[in-house]
Structures are given as C-alpha cells and as structure tokens.
Design a protein around this motif. Structure first.
Motif, PDB file in Angstrom:
ATOM      1  N   ARG A 199       0.836  -1.214   0.000  1.00 23.36           N
ATOM      2  CA  ARG A 199       0.000   0.000   0.000  1.00 23.36           C
ATOM      3  C   ARG A 199       0.861   1.251   0.000  1.00 23.36           C
ATOM      4  NH1 ARG A 199      -2.131   3.706  -1.044  1.00 23.36           N
ATOM      5  NH2 ARG A 199      -4.147   4.587  -0.424  1.00 23.36           N
ATOM      6  N   PHE A 200       1.900   1.228   0.811  1.00 25.95           N
ATOM      7  CA  PHE A 200       2.824   2.360   0.835  1.00 25.95           C
ATOM      8  C   PHE A 200       3.495   2.546  -0.521  1.00 25.95           C
ATOM      9  CE2 PHE A 200       7.507   2.882   1.217  1.00 25.95           C
ATOM     10  CZ  PHE A 200       7.529   4.264   1.312  1.00 25.95           C
ATOM     11  N   ASP A 201       3.903   1.439  -1.125  1.00 23.43           N
ATOM     12  CA  ASP A 201       4.567   1.490  -2.423  1.00 23.43           C
ATOM     13  C   ASP A 201       3.639   2.066  -3.493  1.00 23.43           C
ATOM     14  OD1 ASP A 201       6.875   0.527  -4.197  1.00 23.43           O
ATOM     15  OD2 ASP A 201       5.171  -0.503  -5.093  1.00 23.43           O
ATOM     16  N   ALA A 202       2.373   1.654  -3.465  1.00 25.06           N
ATOM     17  CA  ALA A 202       1.405   2.170  -4.442  1.00 25.06           C
ATOM     18  C   ALA A 202       1.180   3.666  -4.253  1.00 25.06           C
ATOM     19  CB  ALA A 202       0.085   1.413  -4.309  1.00 25.06           C
ATOM     20  N   GLU A 203       1.146   4.099  -3.006  1.00 25.61           N
ATOM     21  CA  GLU A 203       0.957   5.527  -2.732  1.00 25.61           C
ATOM     22  C   GLU A 203       2.152   6.327  -3.237  1.00 25.61           C
ATOM     23  OE1 GLU A 203      -1.282   8.601  -1.879  1.00 25.61           O
ATOM     24  OE2 GLU A 203      -1.972   6.582  -1.379  1.00 25.61           O
ATOM     25  N   ALA A 204       3.351   5.791  -3.037  1.00 31.63           N
ATOM     26  CA  ALA A 204       4.551   6.474  -3.503  1.00 31.63           C
ATOM     27  C   ALA A 204       4.556   6.603  -5.024  1.00 31.63           C
ATOM     28  CB  ALA A 204       5.791   5.729  -3.032  1.00 31.63           C
ATOM     29  N   THR A 205       4.144   5.555  -5.712  1.00 36.93           N
ATOM     30  CA  THR A 205       4.069   5.616  -7.177  1.00 36.93           C
ATOM     31  C   THR A 205       3.081   6.685  -7.621  1.00 36.93           C
ATOM     32  OG1 THR A 205       4.641   3.267  -7.376  1.00 36.93           O
ATOM     33  CG2 THR A 205       3.552   4.299  -9.257  1.00 36.93           C
ATOM     34  N   ALA A 206       1.930   6.740  -6.958  1.00 35.40           N
ATOM     35  CA  ALA A 206       0.923   7.752  -7.291  1.00 35.40           C
ATOM     36  C   ALA A 206       1.450   9.158  -7.019  1.00 35.40           C
ATOM     37  CB  ALA A 206      -0.355   7.490  -6.499  1.00 35.40           C
ATOM     38  N   LEU A 207       2.157   9.330  -5.925  1.00 35.24           N
ATOM     39  CA  LEU A 207       2.703  10.642  -5.591  1.00 35.24           C
ATOM     40  C   LEU A 207       3.729  11.092  -6.625  1.00 35.24           C
ATOM     41  CD1 LEU A 207       3.066  10.175  -1.741  1.00 35.24           C
ATOM     42  CD2 LEU A 207       1.649  11.907  -2.860  1.00 35.24           C
ATOM     43  N   GLN A 208       4.513  10.158  -7.134  1.00 33.02           N
ATOM     44  CA  GLN A 208       5.469  10.543  -8.174  1.00 33.02           C
ATOM     45  C   GLN A 208       4.726  10.968  -9.435  1.00 33.02           C
ATOM     46  OE1 GLN A 208       6.449   9.266 -11.332  1.00 33.02           O
ATOM     47  NE2 GLN A 208       8.098  10.796 -11.438  1.00 33.02           N
ATOM     48  N   ARG A 209       3.677  10.259  -9.785  1.00 32.47           N
ATOM     49  CA  ARG A 209       2.896  10.612 -10.981  1.00 32.47           C
ATOM     50  C   ARG A 209       2.236  11.978 -10.829  1.00 32.47           C
ATOM     51  NH1 ARG A 209       5.696   7.394 -14.022  1.00 32.47           N
ATOM     52  NH2 ARG A 209       5.019   5.215 -14.122  1.00 32.47           N
ATOM     53  N   GLN A 210       1.985  12.372  -9.593  1.00 35.28           N
ATOM     54  CA  GLN A 210       1.370  13.677  -9.319  1.00 35.28           C
ATOM     55  C   GLN A 210       2.401  14.797  -9.193  1.00 35.28           C
ATOM     56  OE1 GLN A 210      -0.850  12.849  -5.741  1.00 35.28           O
ATOM     57  NE2 GLN A 210      -2.019  11.216  -6.732  1.00 35.28           N
ATOM     58  N   GLY A 211       3.672  14.471  -9.385  1.00 34.25           N
ATOM     59  CA  GLY A 211       4.717  15.477  -9.324  1.00 34.25           C
ATOM     60  C   GLY A 211       5.258  15.757  -7.939  1.00 34.25           C
ATOM     61  N   GLU A 212       4.877  14.935  -6.951  1.00 36.28           N
ATOM     62  CA  GLU A 212       5.341  15.163  -5.582  1.00 36.28           C
ATOM     63  C   GLU A 212       6.712  14.544  -5.313  1.00 36.28           C
ATOM     64  OE1 GLU A 212       3.880  17.121  -3.618  1.00 36.28           O
ATOM     65  OE2 GLU A 212       1.852  17.313  -4.404  1.00 36.28           O
ATOM     66  N   LEU A 213       7.099  13.544  -6.094  1.00 39.39           N
ATOM     67  CA  LEU A 213       8.402  12.900  -5.961  1.00 39.39           C
ATOM     68  C   LEU A 213       9.130  12.989  -7.298  1.00 39.39           C
ATOM     69  CD1 LEU A 213       7.415   9.593  -4.095  1.00 39.39           C
ATOM     70  CD2 LEU A 213       8.144  11.756  -3.076  1.00 39.39           C
ATOM     71  N   GLY A 214      10.447  13.044  -7.233  1.00 37.06           N
ATOM     72  CA  GLY A 214      11.212  13.100  -8.464  1.00 37.06           C
ATOM     73  C   GLY A 214      11.284  11.756  -9.155  1.00 37.06           C
ATOM     74  N   LEU A 215      11.281  10.678  -8.391  1.00 31.09           N
ATOM     75  CA  LEU A 215      11.441   9.328  -8.924  1.00 31.09           C
ATOM     76  C   LEU A 215      10.965   8.341  -7.871  1.00 31.09           C
ATOM     77  CD1 LEU A 215      12.860   7.948 -11.485  1.00 31.09           C
ATOM     78  CD2 LEU A 215      14.783   7.526  -9.940  1.00 31.09           C
ATOM     79  N   TRP A 216      10.617   7.142  -8.295  1.00 29.36           N
ATOM     80  CA  TRP A 216      10.288   6.083  -7.348  1.00 29.36           C
ATOM     81  C   TRP A 216      10.623   4.738  -7.974  1.00 29.36           C
ATOM     82  CZ3 TRP A 216      10.044   5.581  -2.462  1.00 29.36           C
ATOM     83  CH2 TRP A 216       9.485   4.444  -1.877  1.00 29.36           C
ATOM     84  N   ALA A 217      11.226   3.856  -7.166  1.00 33.58           N
ATOM     85  CA  ALA A 217      11.541   2.491  -7.578  1.00 33.58           C
ATOM     86  C   ALA A 217      10.593   1.549  -6.848  1.00 33.58           C
ATOM     87  CB  ALA A 217      12.996   2.161  -7.266  1.00 33.58           C
ATOM     88  N   SER A 218       9.613   1.024  -7.538  1.00 34.23           N
ATOM     89  CA  SER A 218       8.581   0.205  -6.914  1.00 34.23           C
ATOM     90  C   SER A 218       9.094  -1.196  -6.606  1.00 34.23           C
ATOM     91  CB  SER A 218       7.373   0.108  -7.852  1.00 34.23           C
ATOM     92  OG  SER A 218       6.407  -0.801  -7.357  1.00 34.23           O
ATOM     93  N   LEU A 219       8.579  -1.766  -5.504  1.00 34.31           N
ATOM     94  CA  LEU A 219       8.906  -3.155  -5.144  1.00 34.31           C
ATOM     95  C   LEU A 219       7.768  -4.111  -5.481  1.00 34.31           C
ATOM     96  CD1 LEU A 219       7.002  -3.732  -2.528  1.00 34.31           C
ATOM     97  CD2 LEU A 219       8.929  -2.992  -1.214  1.00 34.31           C
ATOM     98  N   LEU A 220       6.757  -3.654  -6.195  1.00 33.28           N
ATOM     99  CA  LEU A 220       5.565  -4.456  -6.457  1.00 33.28           C
ATOM    100  C   LEU A 220       5.929  -5.845  -6.975  1.00 33.28           C
ATOM    101  CD1 LEU A 220       2.457  -4.520  -6.583  1.00 33.28           C
ATOM    102  CD2 LEU A 220       2.635  -3.675  -8.931  1.00 33.28           C
ATOM    103  N   GLY A 221       5.476  -6.870  -6.248  1.00 38.52           N
ATOM    104  CA  GLY A 221       5.755  -8.250  -6.608  1.00 38.52           C
ATOM    105  C   GLY A 221       6.885  -8.871  -5.802  1.00 38.52           C
ATOM    106  N   GLN A 222       7.684  -8.032  -5.138  1.00 40.09           N
ATOM    107  CA  GLN A 222       8.845  -8.524  -4.409  1.00 40.09           C
ATOM    108  C   GLN A 222       8.639  -8.469  -2.888  1.00 40.09           C
ATOM    109  OE1 GLN A 222      11.615  -6.394  -7.760  1.00 40.09           O
ATOM    110  NE2 GLN A 222      12.648  -6.951  -5.879  1.00 40.09           N
ATOM    111  N   GLU A 223       7.397  -8.346  -2.456  1.00 34.84           N
ATOM    112  CA  GLU A 223       7.114  -8.191  -1.030  1.00 34.84           C
ATOM    113  C   GLU A 223       7.556  -9.396  -0.208  1.00 34.84           C
ATOM    114  OE1 GLU A 223       4.144  -5.738  -3.350  1.00 34.84           O
ATOM    115  OE2 GLU A 223       4.826  -7.827  -3.425  1.00 34.84           O
TER     116      GLU A 223
END
Length: 401
Positions: free
Chosen positions: A85-109
C-alpha cells in the motif's frame, strides 16, 4: 485476533526467530540438487508455500519456521499488505509530481518481508534503493524514504539507529560495504551477521565479484541476498549469466541457494539458515530470491517496450500476498474481520504518507551545487549561474518568479 493487536508489536519483530539455534551445513538432498542444477532447465528451488497457498514440506528448511505461529503468519501478511500500500501511494505521488522518482517493489514483497523478518536486531543491513519492505521491517518510517525521493534529505534516517544503512544508488557497491562491515564484526568478536541486498543486474558488476572474493577469503559473516526480478531494467537475466545466479557462489567457495522469491515462508527460512551459518563462523552465503518485478524498473521506465503481457500475467498468478492469504484462509488462521481491519489500516497508512509528503518543503534547486568542492570551483560557479538564468526564464507575466 485484531489488526490492532498485530500493530502493537514493534516493526522490528523477527517472526519465529528463537535464540539458541546454531548454523548447520547443507548436506541433504537439497544441497546435492543445487550443486547439479546447472545440468537441467529448472534448477532446484526452495519452496514452502505453493501459489495455491498449500504448505510444502522440506526436511532441510522446515525447522527454521517450525515454531512460527498463526499470529506470526498474520503479521507477515500484514507486513506485505502495508508495504504494498505504501509502495502504491509512492508511485501515485510521483505521478502527481510530488516525488522526483520512485523504484517500486511491487511483486517482491515476500522476498523482502521474509528476509527482513529473519534478521535479529543486532544484524546490519546494506540495501540498494528498492528495499522498502526491509526498511519497514527495520522500523524506518516510510515518510523518511520518500523525503529522499523528493530531494529534501539525503536519506532521512540514522543508519545506526535501525542497523539499516542508507539507500545505495551506485549499483553493487553496497556489497563491498557489507563485506567490509562483516569483516569488522569478526575482529570485534561479535556474533551478529550482515546482509547485503542487490538485484540480478548488479550481479554483473565487478564490485559484487570483489565482495564475493573478500568475503570468502576472510570467511566474513555476510549473506548476499540477490532479488532476481528477471530484468535489469530492460535486460533479461538470460543475457547476464550462462548459469543460474546462485551457482556463481560455487566458484568463490561458498554455498548458494535459490528460493521461491514469492514465498514469504521460504524466504524467512532460507535467510534464517544463511544468517545462522554466518553467525556460527561458516562464512558467506548467496541467496537468490527468484521473483518478478511487476511494475517498471523506476517511474521513468516503460516496461511495455521490452516485455509482454503474457509474462506479467503468468507471474501475477504467483502473487506473494494472495498466496499467503489463501493459506491463512485454508488453515482458518484469519477471518474476514482481520482482512477488513487490515484494509482500514492500509488506507490510513496511505493517507498518512500522502499528507506527510505534501507537507514537505520543495527541494532546494541549488543544493546540487553545494559541497561539490570544499573551496568552490569556477566550473561549478558557472553552472550555478547558468541554472539560475534558466530558473529566471520561468518568470510569470507579472514578472514574478
């Protein structure tokens, strides 16, 4: 059991990790299979939980999770759900311009939570830049991770407070750092261990080979945990190695084992085994967690350009969270009330992270020019002036900045 009672435990819980267990050598049939795995298309794979959620018996590794309770299993499930859930939120925040970049762990939990919960508090972790689940296990607040990707801090946590080093962007260098730290542990006479995380792409770096050499020669208490998510950005694993990655350890004189990276129980058991043999003075181990990166390498990447939907769909069927949920339900270890409360907790975490990031200041655009040289440099001064002129070009119609 309620989510509240699970949450009451500290994030640095070690599931089923009891003191007093000593390391053992791999002399069973699993070891023999692993040694000859390069002769077949399908190398030996340690698995304790199938994609359908059925428990698989393994004489060599079952003992490392023999004392795991239903509460521990719910805790592992909670860890994976909240991390996703945290990872998904971080990805969304990057898409909204709040983060410069994000490396998702989706699938590697499962690889991260299973290995992270195998650690003792006094063990030391050297991560790359995708170990958000391990950071969660070590008690690092998720918002500290996001501050780094927003550009407002250089990590945001004290490594010595959590025994969790700062994220490492330089590919593979953290394996040398881990090896040196582990060599220091032996000099100090401590019985703790070190774990270094890296990916399949990093396994092709010279730093990793050098770390393998030094750790073997000095019998360092370090576990090399390779998350083979099948893709080094757009380069598949088969173009990086002629043999399964875990077999590379043989050439350096220490054992390697491949584990089902989407099986949280197997990752917990194998990592505990590797850590315990390190503490017992038996030296390094290479663990290859065979998993899959479900999303992009980072948010600047487009995985549809180099891999097909069929591959992704095949790995979705092996989803680590769904796998453990099926097991919990089949064994009557969790009811709908547990899953509902966890969903509420998950949404609350997402909200907290979202609000925290939006409350962070904008990064200082000129910070990149600071501390490059101790006494300043003419070229840096010139580049700073050019960047300032570029920033001034965005003046609005009223002449404001």
């Amino acid at each position: 059991m309620t989510v509240e009672s699970t949450a009451a435990r500290t994030p640095r819980r070690s599931a089923g990790n009891k003191a007093g267990t000593t390391g053992t050598k791999r002399t069973t049939s699993t070891t023999k299979k692993a040694a000859g795995a390069g002769k077949s298309a399908e190398p030996a794979l340690v698995q304790l939980l199938t994609p359908e959620g059925k428990r698989v018996k393994n004489a060599e590794f079952d003992k490392y999770v023999a004392d795991i309770t239903a509460e521990d299993l719910r805790g592992l499930y909670r860890d994976m759900v909240l991390t996703r859930r945290f990872d998904a939120e971080a990805t969304a925040l990057q898409r909204q311009g709040e983060l410069g970049l994000w490396a998702s762990l989706l699938g590697q939990e499962a690889a991260q939570i299973g290995s992270g919960r195998a650690l003792r508090d006094d063990d030391y972790v050297f991560p790359t830049y995708r170990e958000h689940g391990v950071a969660w296990c070590r008690g690092v607040d998720p918002t500290n991770l996001l501050g780094m990707f927003r550009g407002v801090n250089n990590g945001g946590w004290d490594p010595n407070s959590n025994n969790f080093h700062l994220y490492t962007i330089v590919i593979g260098s953290q394996t040398l750092h881990a090896t040196g730290y582990a060599m220091g542990i032996t000099k100090d006479g401590a019985d703790s261990a070190v774990i270094a995380y890296f990916g399949d792409g990093a396994s092709s770096q010279g730093d990793v080979a050098e770390a393998f050499t030094f750790s073997a020669v000095y019998n360092a208490p370090v576990v090399f945990f390779c998350q083979n998510n099948q893709w080094a950005i757009s380069e598949p694993t088969e173009k990086q190695s002629r043999v399964p990655l875990y077999q590379r350890a043989q050439g350096f004189g220490f054992p390697g084992v491949r584990v089902d990276g989407n099986d949280v129980l197997a990752n917990l058991a194998v990592t505990k085994w590797a850590l315990e043999r390190a503490r017992a003075g038996e030296g390094p181990t290479l663990v290859e967690a065979f998993t899959y990166r479900m999303g992009a390498h980072t948010t600047s990447d487009d995985p549809t350009r180099y891999r097909g939907d069929e591959e992704r769909l095949a790995w979705e069927a092996k989803d680590p969270i769904l796998r453990l949920r099926r097991h919990l339900e089949a064994a009557n270890h969790a009811d709908e009330g547990f899953f509902a409360e966890l969903e509420t907790e998950s949404e609350a975490l997402g909200k907290r992270v979202r609000e925290a990031v939006r409350a962070m200041p904008d990064p200082d655009h000129f910070a990149i020019f600071e501390n490059v040289y101790a006494d300043g440099h003419a070229l840096v001064d010139e580049e700073r002036a050019q960047f300032a002129a570029y920033q001034d070009s965005f003046a609005d119609e009223d002449g404001g900045k």
